[in-house]
Scaffold this motif. Sequence first.
Motif, PDB file in Angstrom:
ATOM      1  N   CYS A  27       0.734  -0.995   0.334  1.00 39.87           N
ATOM      2  CA  CYS A  27      -0.361   0.026   0.080  1.00 39.87           C
ATOM      3  C   CYS A  27       1.069   1.312   0.027  1.00 39.87           C
ATOM      4  N   GLN A  28       1.969   1.451   1.163  1.00 41.98           N
ATOM      5  CA  GLN A  28       2.744   2.363   0.646  1.00 41.98           C
ATOM      6  C   GLN A  28       3.557   2.939  -0.521  1.00 41.98           C
ATOM      7  N   HIS A  29       3.661   1.637  -1.544  1.00 42.54           N
ATOM      8  CA  HIS A  29       3.932   2.071  -2.476  1.00 42.54           C
ATOM      9  C   HIS A  29       3.859   2.004  -3.374  1.00 42.54           C
ATOM     10  N   SER A  30       2.520   1.547  -3.997  1.00 42.28           N
ATOM     11  CA  SER A  30       1.408   1.950  -4.488  1.00 42.28           C
ATOM     12  C   SER A  30       1.811   3.048  -5.931  1.00 42.28           C
ATOM     13  N   PRO A  31       1.414   2.988  -6.938  1.00 36.89           N
ATOM     14  CA  PRO A  31       2.100   4.270  -7.831  1.00 36.89           C
ATOM     15  C   PRO A  31       0.317   5.127  -7.802  1.00 36.89           C
ATOM     16  N   ILE A  32       1.382   6.375  -8.304  1.00 35.47           N
ATOM     17  CA  ILE A  32      -0.204   7.239  -8.398  1.00 35.47           C
ATOM     18  C   ILE A  32       0.092   7.553  -9.677  1.00 35.47           C
ATOM     19  N   HIS A  33      -1.766   7.113 -10.245  1.00 33.08           N
ATOM     20  CA  HIS A  33      -1.394   7.119 -11.681  1.00 33.08           C
ATOM     21  C   HIS A  33      -2.043   8.727 -12.163  1.00 33.08           C
ATOM     22  N   PHE A  34      -1.066   9.364 -12.568  1.00 30.50           N
ATOM     23  CA  PHE A  34      -1.460  10.708 -13.088  1.00 30.50           C
ATOM     24  C   PHE A  34      -1.891  10.851 -13.764  1.00 30.50           C
ATOM     25  N   THR A  35      -2.994  12.234 -14.058  1.00 36.62           N
ATOM     26  CA  THR A  35      -3.907  12.649 -15.110  1.00 36.62           C
ATOM     27  C   THR A  35      -3.569  12.618 -17.077  1.00 36.62           C
ATOM     28  N   GLU A  36      -3.573  12.275 -17.252  1.00 34.81           N
ATOM     29  CA  GLU A  36      -3.020  13.050 -19.233  1.00 34.81           C
ATOM     30  C   GLU A  36      -3.629  14.296 -19.531  1.00 34.81           C
ATOM     31  N   ALA A  37      -2.563  14.830 -19.957  1.00 36.83           N
ATOM     32  CA  ALA A  37      -3.275  16.073 -20.096  1.00 36.83           C
ATOM     33  C   ALA A  37      -4.056  15.958 -21.585  1.00 36.83           C
ATOM     34  N   GLN A  38      -5.087  17.170 -21.577  1.00 36.87           N
ATOM     35  CA  GLN A  38      -5.635  17.524 -22.939  1.00 36.87           C
ATOM     36  C   GLN A  38      -5.801  18.926 -23.805  1.00 36.87           C
ATOM     37  N   ALA A  39      -5.679  18.513 -25.119  1.00 39.99           N
ATOM     38  CA  ALA A  39      -6.322  19.784 -25.213  1.00 39.99           C
ATOM     39  C   ALA A  39      -7.414  20.794 -24.785  1.00 39.99           C
ATOM     40  N   PRO A  40      -7.394  22.049 -24.979  1.00 36.81           N
ATOM     41  CA  PRO A  40      -9.050  22.598 -24.397  1.00 36.81           C
ATOM     42  C   PRO A  40      -9.859  22.824 -24.779  1.00 36.81           C
ATOM     43  N   ASN A  41     -11.085  23.229 -23.901  1.00 35.96           N
ATOM     44  CA  ASN A  41     -12.171  23.287 -24.954  1.00 35.96           C
ATOM     45  C   ASN A  41     -13.152  23.854 -24.418  1.00 35.96           C
ATOM     46  N   ILE A  42     -13.583  24.566 -25.378  1.00 36.39           N
ATOM     47  CA  ILE A  42     -14.323  25.884 -25.587  1.00 36.39           C
ATOM     48  C   ILE A  42     -15.741  25.602 -25.404  1.00 36.39           C
ATOM     49  N   PRO A  43     -16.424  26.289 -24.688  1.00 36.28           N
ATOM     50  CA  PRO A  43     -18.005  26.109 -24.438  1.00 36.28           C
ATOM     51  C   PRO A  43     -18.612  26.565 -25.943  1.00 36.28           C
ATOM     52  N   SER A  44     -19.588  25.791 -26.506  1.00 37.80           N
ATOM     53  CA  SER A  44     -20.205  26.960 -27.037  1.00 37.80           C
ATOM     54  C   SER A  44     -21.246  27.738 -27.094  1.00 37.80           C
ATOM     55  N   SER A 410     -16.399  31.676 -13.068  1.00 37.42           N
ATOM     56  CA  SER A 410     -17.609  30.552 -12.461  1.00 37.42           C
ATOM     57  C   SER A 410     -18.276  29.854 -13.939  1.00 37.42           C
ATOM     58  N   TYR A 411     -19.334  29.211 -13.625  1.00 37.14           N
ATOM     59  CA  TYR A 411     -19.970  27.718 -14.468  1.00 37.14           C
ATOM     60  C   TYR A 411     -19.839  28.101 -16.117  1.00 37.14           C
ATOM     61  N   SER A 412     -19.923  29.965 -16.538  1.00 33.47           N
ATOM     62  CA  SER A 412     -20.065  29.941 -17.615  1.00 33.47           C
ATOM     63  C   SER A 412     -18.768  30.477 -18.275  1.00 33.47           C
ATOM     64  N   GLY A 413     -17.414  30.661 -17.686  1.00 36.25           N
ATOM     65  CA  GLY A 413     -15.841  30.888 -17.527  1.00 36.25           C
ATOM     66  C   GLY A 413     -15.316  29.679 -18.645  1.00 36.25           C
ATOM     67  N   ILE A 429     -12.611  26.194 -10.986  1.00 33.62           N
ATOM     68  CA  ILE A 429     -11.532  27.372 -10.937  1.00 33.62           C
ATOM     69  C   ILE A 429     -12.370  28.709 -11.247  1.00 33.62           C
ATOM     70  N   TYR A 430     -11.697  29.683 -10.439  1.00 31.79           N
ATOM     71  CA  TYR A 430     -12.489  30.861 -10.587  1.00 31.79           C
ATOM     72  C   TYR A 430     -11.319  32.041 -10.481  1.00 31.79           C
ATOM     73  N   GLY A 431     -11.304  33.246 -11.898  1.00 34.59           N
ATOM     74  CA  GLY A 431     -11.017  34.424 -12.174  1.00 34.59           C
ATOM     75  C   GLY A 431     -11.301  35.662 -11.422  1.00 34.59           C
ATOM     76  N   VAL A 480     -20.316  37.716 -22.119  1.00 30.82           N
ATOM     77  CA  VAL A 480     -19.715  38.050 -21.056  1.00 30.82           C
ATOM     78  C   VAL A 480     -19.897  39.564 -20.540  1.00 30.82           C
ATOM     79  N   ILE A 481     -20.544  40.585 -21.741  1.00 34.58           N
ATOM     80  CA  ILE A 481     -21.238  41.995 -21.515  1.00 34.58           C
ATOM     81  C   ILE A 481     -21.738  41.297 -20.524  1.00 34.58           C
ATOM     82  N   THR A 482     -23.059  40.728 -21.401  1.00 35.06           N
ATOM     83  CA  THR A 482     -24.544  40.460 -20.148  1.00 35.06           C
ATOM     84  C   THR A 482     -23.386  40.565 -18.909  1.00 35.06           C
ATOM     85  N   TYR A 483     -23.130  39.445 -18.586  1.00 38.66           N
ATOM     86  CA  TYR A 483     -22.239  39.008 -17.216  1.00 38.66           C
ATOM     87  C   TYR A 483     -21.918  40.192 -16.619  1.00 38.66           C
TER      88      TYR A 483
END
Length: 571
Positions: A27-44, A410-413, A429-431, A480-483
């Motif tokens: 248990c102490q030496h079980s490997p950590i499976h890191f998440t793969e990186a991906q290209a950005p996804n943009i909302p429509s 927030s949700y729409s960013g 994740i916020y700005g 964004v303007i509306t927000y």
Amino acid sequence: MLIPKNKHPKLIIISSMIMLALMTLGCQHSPIHFTEAQAPNIPSFDVPENHTSASNTSTNLSQLLAATQQAQSKAIKPVAYQLPHTITLTKQFHAHQWPTSEVNDSGLNRLYLIGISAQQPITHPDILVEAFKQKLEEMANTTAYSPQMASCLSSIKIRASLHSVGMTIECTATDQQLQQQLWQFWEKGALSDINIATVKRNLKLNKHIGAFTGSEIDTTFRQQLLGQQHPYNLNIRNESAINELDNTTLQTLHNKIRQQLQWHLFIPSPITSATHGVAQSSLNSPLDSQLNSPLNSQLNSQLNSLSSSTSTNSANKQNATITSSDIFVPTWLATTQPNLTEVQPNIITNSTGSATKQSTQTILIIDAKDTVQTQTRVGFVLAKPDLVNTTNHNQNSTDCKTIAALLGRSYSGRLFYDLRETRGLTYGIYGRCVDAPLSQYLYFYGSTSLENSGAFLKGIIDHTQLLKDQAAKQTEINAVITYLMGKQQLASDHKYGKESRYINNLLLGRTASFEQLQHETLNSLTPKAITTMANHVFEGNPVIVLRGDADKIIPDLNEKLPHWQVITISP
């Protein structure tokens, strides 16, 4: 061969211990499976083309989206910037009141007393606030109050920033009683009898709590972003000041701050120019020579500009007036000269760090052993503000707030849509844009699990680069303007929001014309304008500070961001 009965239990125990040890070791030496990186996804934000459906509900939805899109394509009407009715009581004390329609109809009177310092940060506001809280607690425990005044005392809220100290009180007592309740905190010797040991203990405890709440990484992040010697970093959570605190140093701090501040009282009653016999001048007329002294002229000229545009119409709307006894002016405020020292903007550059564009690709990690999540801060410093010529400062503000909303609202960013909704790397994740007199910067913040550390951070960085390289669609810009317009509308609908907006404009030296110009800029935003803003805001490399288990996440960071140098630091 049979095992003797007297040895059989020992063998069983030994075998069990060996198996348990092997299981624990595994248990102490079980490997950590890191998440793969991906290209950005943009909302429509586009209405789907060739949308066909037999369902009336789907058809109605399509029509609603189309109507919304058409409405967004038109210029949004600016939110009227409402100003309070204002008079000057002394050269350092102004009283404000919103139109009658804004008076609270709950039966409670509410007063808001705030002292502001636009030209220099307040020294150790966290110490002062903690001392005020201790005084408030001791007053409640040691003084006999009527039920009415006891409820008033319990309603007092104290908050501070590096440029203001504010107090609110709300109860059924009269305005005069409420004013005296608030001003007693600022009388000479008001903090002479409080328990200093308790104040110091609470301040030190707050630092330990900050390791879990996020304030520890925020403090370190701000030091790296602005520089160790920036006045904002010297005047909050200063350990040496806390350790040296005693009754004498607290009294000195209290007196220094009260002389430094310009005071603003928001009251629910209509205002006239009557006071306790203190000489005054209306904000609609030229101020006297003392009020226009070099140290006060900038802030007071902004106060004149903010107030004069609506004062004439406002006077016609007010039929009721108050008498001279309705506004309480403390004796010390009527006689004390302000003690202000102007701070030059170049103070933010120093040998241990500077508020300039980051030139190297560096990731700083606060090592927190065995933590299961990684706290993340990614920040970009805008050009240093010019306190004389505010044009650049105002443009920075518009650019910073627009980009913060596009990526981090927030949700729409974009970041929330991609890193949470699409990839599930975080709960949020916020700005945020920090728009202060001595600093302007944009930063993104959030937390992720240990195995997502590299993918999460790379996702944030990739989105900032994508916004520079690829133009955003007009439909997304309209959202964004509306927000941003909606956010201002919500603030304008309540006195709390109006008070905050008004004080913020005073601190930043902005007039009502800035509000109009900002609305015009937002309504004319185009994909090209957003690209220009992004290249301005993200001109340099970001300042990145993480808090997590360094030994576990550094290999993941090196793999996903090979050109970045990773350095472990202490908080």
